[in-house]
Design an enzyme around this catalytic site. Structure first.
Site, PDB file in Angstrom:
ATOM      1  N   GLU A 108     -12.880   8.424  -3.867  1.00 59.02           N
ATOM      2  CA  GLU A 108     -14.188   8.954  -4.448  1.00 59.02           C
ATOM      3  C   GLU A 108     -14.898   9.485  -4.080  1.00 59.02           C
ATOM      4  OE1 GLU A 108     -13.724   4.333  -3.599  1.00 59.02           O
ATOM      5  OE2 GLU A 108     -14.567   4.470  -5.509  1.00 59.02           O
ATOM      6  N   GLU A 128      -7.393   0.553  -4.386  1.00 59.51           N
ATOM      7  CA  GLU A 128      -7.580  -0.486  -4.297  1.00 59.51           C
ATOM      8  C   GLU A 128      -7.097  -1.470  -5.779  1.00 59.51           C
ATOM      9  OE1 GLU A 128      -9.018   2.260  -5.062  1.00 59.51           O
ATOM     10  OE2 GLU A 128     -11.654   2.628  -3.445  1.00 59.51           O
TER      11      GLU A 128
HETATM   12  N1  3HC Z   1      -8.190   1.505   6.928  1.00 54.97           N
HETATM   13  C1  3HC Z   1      -8.040   1.168   8.133  1.00 54.97           C
HETATM   14  N2  3HC Z   1      -6.900   1.419   8.608  1.00 54.97           N
HETATM   15  C2  3HC Z   1      -5.956   2.193   7.361  1.00 54.97           C
HETATM   16  C3  3HC Z   1      -5.883   2.393   6.461  1.00 54.97           C
HETATM   17  C4  3HC Z   1      -7.533   2.122   6.223  1.00 54.97           C
HETATM   18  N3  3HC Z   1      -7.621   2.453   4.901  1.00 54.97           N
HETATM   19  N4  3HC Z   1      -4.819   3.252   6.142  1.00 54.97           N
HETATM   20  C5  3HC Z   1      -4.170   3.173   7.099  1.00 54.97           C
HETATM   21  N5  3HC Z   1      -4.859   2.386   7.751  1.00 54.97           N
HETATM   22  C6  3HC Z   1      -4.043   2.675   8.994  1.00 54.97           C
HETATM   23  C7  3HC Z   1      -2.994   1.488   9.330  1.00 54.97           C
HETATM   24  O1  3HC Z   1      -3.183  -0.098   9.360  1.00 54.97           O
HETATM   25  C8  3HC Z   1      -2.364   2.084  10.355  1.00 54.97           C
HETATM   26  O2  3HC Z   1      -2.368   1.222  11.435  1.00 54.97           O
HETATM   27  P1  3HC Z   1      -1.737   1.012  13.080  1.00 54.97           P
HETATM   28  O3  3HC Z   1      -0.616   2.259  13.747  1.00 54.97           O
HETATM   29  O4  3HC Z   1      -2.877   0.746  14.054  1.00 54.97           O
HETATM   30  O5  3HC Z   1      -0.208   0.316  12.368  1.00 54.97           O
HETATM   31  C9  3HC Z   1      -2.106   3.482   9.925  1.00 54.97           C
HETATM   32  O6  3HC Z   1      -3.605   4.003   9.943  1.00 54.97           O
HETATM   33  C10 3HC Z   1      -1.034   4.469   9.682  1.00 54.97           C
HETATM   34  O7  3HC Z   1      -1.306   4.513   8.892  1.00 54.97           O
HETATM   35  P2  3HC Z   1       0.539   3.948   8.037  1.00 54.97           P
HETATM   36  O8  3HC Z   1       1.351   3.765   9.063  1.00 54.97           O
HETATM   37  O9  3HC Z   1       0.456   3.547   6.250  1.00 54.97           O
HETATM   38  O10 3HC Z   1       0.447   5.711   7.633  1.00 54.97           O
HETATM   39  P3  3HC Z   1       0.959   6.378   6.512  1.00 54.97           P
HETATM   40  O11 3HC Z   1       1.633   7.870   7.790  1.00 54.97           O
HETATM   41  O12 3HC Z   1       2.718   6.028   6.540  1.00 54.97           O
HETATM   42  O13 3HC Z   1       0.407   5.966   5.245  1.00 54.97           O
HETATM   43  C11 3HC Z   1      -1.308   5.880   3.793  1.00 54.97           C
HETATM   44  C12 3HC Z   1      -0.773   6.717   5.002  1.00 54.97           C
HETATM   45  C13 3HC Z   1      -0.699   6.262   2.635  1.00 54.97           C
HETATM   46  C14 3HC Z   1      -2.310   6.264   3.689  1.00 54.97           C
HETATM   47  C15 3HC Z   1      -0.953   4.446   4.211  1.00 54.97           C
HETATM   48  O14 3HC Z   1      -1.421   3.779   5.678  1.00 54.97           O
HETATM   49  C16 3HC Z   1      -1.705   3.869   2.713  1.00 54.97           C
HETATM   50  O15 3HC Z   1      -1.617   3.893   1.909  1.00 54.97           O
HETATM   51  N6  3HC Z   1      -3.467   3.537   2.812  1.00 54.97           N
HETATM   52  C17 3HC Z   1      -3.857   2.552   2.623  1.00 54.97           C
HETATM   53  C18 3HC Z   1      -5.110   3.625   1.567  1.00 54.97           C
HETATM   54  C19 3HC Z   1      -6.072   2.808   0.923  1.00 54.97           C
HETATM   55  O16 3HC Z   1      -5.774   1.561   0.220  1.00 54.97           O
HETATM   56  N7  3HC Z   1      -7.059   3.172   0.836  1.00 54.97           N
HETATM   57  C20 3HC Z   1      -8.032   2.261  -0.175  1.00 54.97           C
HETATM   58  C21 3HC Z   1      -8.754   1.962   0.869  1.00 54.97           C
HETATM   59  S1  3HC Z   1     -10.091   0.730  -0.248  1.00 54.97           S
HETATM   60  C22 3HC Z   1     -11.441   1.436  -0.775  1.00 54.97           C
HETATM   61  O17 3HC Z   1     -11.169   2.874  -0.210  1.00 54.97           O
HETATM   62  C23 3HC Z   1     -12.453   1.035  -1.035  1.00 54.97           C
HETATM   63  C24 3HC Z   1     -13.514   1.405  -1.759  1.00 54.97           C
HETATM   64  O18 3HC Z   1     -13.310   2.146  -3.038  1.00 54.97           O
HETATM   65  C25 3HC Z   1     -14.894   1.467  -1.430  1.00 54.97           C
END
Ligand code: 3HC
Length: 692
Positions: A108, A128
């Site tokens: 975004e 999301e």
């Molecule tokens: N917020 C907080 N912590 C997050 C995070 C996030 N969005 N994304 C990842 N983390 C944290 C994980 O919990 C993990 O923490 P830990 O080491 O303490 O367990 C650390 O970051 C590393 O994450 P991964 O182990 O998943 O690392 P990968 O390299 O395997 O994957 C990634 C990276 C593809 C970015 C994956 O973490 C992911 O898919 N994250 C979520 C992405 C997501 O859903 N984003 C949308 C959020 S909702 C949003 O944005 C709302 C908006 O519209 C207002």
């Protein structure tokens, strides 16, 4: 000690101001990041020496989303949506320089910029919905203006990521950097300085066919099977076509605020963090796994073929061995069919299909396994057969090569004792079909070396499996709880429910298939054989329901014989009056006065039975965490992620409610249904599984 460095810094490259985010691990847009981007934008806009601005990130990724840990807490200002509006309103061009994953709020931020450059390996998406949400910072309103309603609907309702090439093709990014990303972004920023700015919110939504799109939205709602976020996300995207931008944003905000407070979103966030927790195995932290290149698979039945296909897909060299030429050629046929199906569905190219088949060799001699770094056995689930195989393999493979058993019910310790080096034996329990099901239980024996355990996890990760550590007991985590759940379902049928009523209650709860339909699909004969094996050692005080035995005695083994708990007409199941008669007769023999059992009681009994057994597994150290148990059911048994898993449900229902139900079971069903100590303790202290 140095003070922590700020998560956002600025630097200058000629007249271009670079706003750099550094918020490890994934540059989530936490409150300080949002506040400091807003401040940096203001400063850059006020500075006459700055002509244009680039937003970029340090570390492994662009902003991977809003900070999920902030959800469910009071909102902290500035909201990300407000920051995106500030970016878009900037009087000077703002360019997003994207590497890694620009997800959710990160995507975004990019959409709010006036230009977007992606590194060739970047991925973009709005995931999301997977957290039970809709995008909350303008994604639903800006994306369709840029890529069209149909594409936006598909991406937002599925959460699918697109790579840089696809992003360029659909218009989501303006350029893919062929050289250094920062250089490319600074160059684009330089070119855009002084030009009129392209603000996405000002673009019209491209024309579309309203009827086709409405049909698509209805299809999205239907396919979500009870999960609300995909449909709500689709409807919010669609609103971009009918509402002015500001009203679309307000609708999006209201929808996000509503959904973030729902049980479904809480459950999906629980699953997200549960997956990250499951990957943390303290005993193998820092332990180097073996280097695995060539993997053997003993047995090419349904399970072995699926494992072999998954291994080739992950890029391993695969050697499969079956007994006899005929079985080997049937196995090769099954493996080929899996890869060809992926090709026909356009999931892979012809070249990839050829590569996978080329990496797979099917033979008939155990000596074919000699070059393997790891051999996974998927032969008939019989202890002597597996022990003989491991003894023979010990003489063939290198002493440091690993032997893994895919047994479902046998003891990996006993299987491993037949190997000359039991420390290199580990359980790798795949779920069928092994090339599709995401779950793998990894079961070390008391002698498994830590490097071997670390290797099993590393291989699982490369196979893109969700690996859960399980202690060694009959059925490990999943099948042990499943056995309890199966018993309680059969009790309910004897007590008064009919199989289709139990199934309907659980399907309404969100399971794709009720338990009795699943029993029929899997086949009733295997469980029958196990019950016969266990008959001699069964506690006579234990409640035993003979209905399933009666069905098997009639040759009703489930779908494969056209009848089981249901009858099947061309694959369509329907309840059978004959089964009802057997149930009623058995209840009468047991002296049970059958009574109607409502959907709520059915669900409560099933969840309570599962949770009680889950609590025992935690007590015994078979499961490391309650959330691991949830992952097993979500990824191995079709439990809907938006329900979070049985242990999550227990927290929501209240541990005292679960305990009360288990006490009823104890008084009604007798031996084996005592409440777990853990459950009693938790109820007395008010603890929840999620507290651990
Ligand atoms: N917020 C907080 N912590 C997050 C995070 C996030 N969005 N994304 C990842 N983390 C944290 C994980 O919990 C993990 O923490 P830990 O080491 O303490 O367990 C650390 O970051 C590393 O994450 P991964 O182990 O998943 O690392 P990968 O390299 O395997 O994957 C990634 C990276 C593809 C970015 C994956 O973490 C992911 O898919 N994250 C979520 C992405 C997501 O859903 N984003 C949308 C959020 S909702 C949003 O944005 C709302 C908006 O519209 C207002």
């Amino acid at each position: 000690m140095n003070p922590p460095s700020p998560p956002v810094t600025t630097r200058q490259s000629g007249p271009v101001c670079l706003i750099e985010i550094d918020n490890p691990p994934v540059n989530a847009s936490s409150q300080p990041v949002r506040a400091q981007i807003a401040a940096a934008l203001e400063t850059a806009n006020a500075d006459p020496a700055v002509h244009s601005i680039v937003i970029l990130c340090k570390g492994r990724t662009f902003v991977a989303g809003a900070d999920i840990t902030e959800f469910g807490k009071p909102p902290l200002s500035p909201a990300l949506g407000a920051v995106c509006n500030l970016i878009e309103a900037s009087g000077k061009p703002v360019i997003a320089a994207i590497h890694g994953t620009a997800l959710g709020g990160g995507c975004e931020i990019a959409l709010a910029c006036h230009g977007r450059v992606a590194r060739a390996d970047a991925q973009l998406g709005l995931p999301e919905v997977k957290l039970g949400l809709v995008p909350g910072a303008g994604g639903t309103q800006r994306l369709p203006r840029l890529v069209g309603i149909e594409t936006a609907l598909a991406l937002v309702s599925s959460g699918r990521m697109v790579n840089a090439d696809e992003a360029l093709r659909i218009g989501l990014v303006d350029a893919v950097a062929t050289e250094d990303l920062e250089t490319a972004a600074v160059a684009l920023a330089g070119r855009m300085a002084g030009e009129s700015l392209r603000r996405v919110s000002n673009l019209p939504v491209p024309a579309f066919d309203p009827e086709a799109v409405e049909a698509r939205v209805r299809e999205i709602e239907r396919r979500a099977r009870g999960q609300v976020s995909p449909g709500r996300a689709a409807r919010t995207v669609l609103a971009a076509a009918s509402l002015p931008f500001a009203e679309g944003l307000a609708l999006e905000r209201a929808t996000f605020t509503e959904l973030v407070a729902t049980e479904q979103s809480a459950a999906l966030r629980h699953v997200f963090f549960a997956e990250r927790a499951a990957a943390k195995i303290p005993q193998i932290a820092g332990v180097a796994p073996h280097d695995i290149r060539c993997v053997g698979v003993a047995g090419a039945g349904t399970m072995g073929s699926g494992i072999a296909a998954a291994l080739a897909e992950a890029g391993y060299r695969v050697i499969v061995v079956e007994r006899g030429v005929e079985a080997a050629s049937a196995g090769l046929g099954r493996i080929t069919a899996i890869h060809r199906r992926a090709l026909e569905a356009s999931r892979i190219t012809e070249a990839q299909c050829d590569e996978r088949l080329g990496a797979t060799r099917v033979g008939t001699e155990l000596s074919d396994f000699a070059p393997c770094d790891l051999v996974i056995e998927a032969v008939f689930d019989d202890l002597a057969v597996k022990q003989d195989l491991f003894a023979a393999l010990s003489a063939i493979i290198r002493p440091d090569a690993i032997l893994a058993t895919n047994t479902s019910y046998l003891d990996p310790e006993a299987i491993g004792s037949a190997a000359t080096h039991p420390e290199r034996v580990v359980g790798m329990h795949f779920f069928s079909p092994a090339n599709i099901m995401r779950l793998m239980e990894i079961v070390p024996t008391s002698r498994t070396a830590l490097a071997v355990l670390a290797t099993a996890f590393a291989v699982g990760k490369r196979l893109k499996k969700l690996c859960v550590l399980a202690g060694n007991c009959e059925g490990f985590i999943g099948n042990r709880i499943f056995a309890t759940y199966r018993k309680q379902c059969e009790f309910m049928v004897e007590d008064g429910a009919l199989p289709h009523e139990v199934d309907a209650a659980m399907e309404a709860f969100g399971l794709p298939m009720g338990p009795f339909a699943v029993f029929d699909l899997a086949g009733l004969d295997i469980a029958w054989a196990r019950r016969k094996r266990q008959a001699a050692s069964r506690d006579p005080a234990e409640r035993y329901v003979r209905i399933a035995d009666k069905l098997c005695e009639l040759g009703r083994f489930g779908q494969k014989t056209g009848a089981g708990w249901y009858v099947y007409d061309q694959g369509k199941r329907r309840p059978d009056a004959g089964v009802t008669s057997i149930i009623e007769a058995e209840a009468a023999i047991s002296g049970i006065a059958r009574r109607p059992i409502g959907a709520d009681e059915i669900r409560r009994r099933i969840i309570a039975a599962m949770v009680n057994e889950g609590a025992r597994l935690l007590e015994d150290g078979i499961a490391q965490r309650a959330s691991d148990i949830d992952l097993v059911f979500v990824n191995g048994y079709g439990w809907p992620a938006w329900r979070g898993g049985p242990m999550f449900q227990a927290d929501r229902m209240g541990i005292d409610v679960i305990l009360a139900e288990v006490r009823l079971m104890q008084s009604r069903d007798g031996a084996g249904w005592e409440p777990a100590r853990r459950l009693i303790d938790m109820a007395s202290t008010g603890a929840r599984f999620g507290d651990a």
